[in-house]
Design a protein around this motif. Structure first.
Motif: not given
Length: 129
Positions: A6-30
């Motif tokens: 788990t990580v807890r962030l002080h960021r808006p939900f929609a922004e976080t979703v996009e950052q999660v997608r990018t972070a997963l992609k950078e680690q080889g996950f689709g």
């Protein structure tokens, strides 16, 4: 047994979703699947809840290795990553792949789970930067 990372962030939900997608992609996950739990519960039951999204993340090479070690492991794939609102925070949680190795007890899954856990940990840690 804690089955999530788990990580807890002080960021808006929609922004976080996009950052999660990018972070997963950078680690080889689709992202194979996406379930908007909030919208589904509202549509099907008329219930309201906070933003809650389940992303089914898959690293094809790791999934292939896991399936070679144990064909039944598909019951635990893909790796679920949850993005949800909790008060003024957005919480990102991923199923710990070690659960897969523990449930199966097949020795060939341990190295796959180790690599998947390392990649998911790196993705989550990158969100905090």
């Amino acid at each position: 047994m804690d089955y999530g990372m788990t990580v807890r962030l002080h960021r808006p939900f929609a922004e976080t979703v996009e950052q999660v997608r990018t972070a997963l992609k950078e680690q080889g996950f689709g992202v194979l699947t996406e379930i908007d739990v909030r919208a589904t519960l509202h549509e099907k039951l008329g219930e309201s809840m906070e933003d809650y999204l389940i992303l089914g993340a898959c690293n094809p090479a790791l999934a292939h290795q896991a399936l070679d070690a144990d064909r039944r492991i598909g019951l635990l794939l893909p790796c679920n990553v949850v993005v949800r609102s909790e008060g003024d925070e957005t919480v990102v949680e991923a199923l710990d792949p070690q659960v897969m190795a523990t449930v199966s007890e097949r020795p060939g899954l341990r190295p796959v789970a180790d690599e998947a856990a390392g990649r998911l940990t790196a993705a989550l840690e990158s969100l905090s930067r």
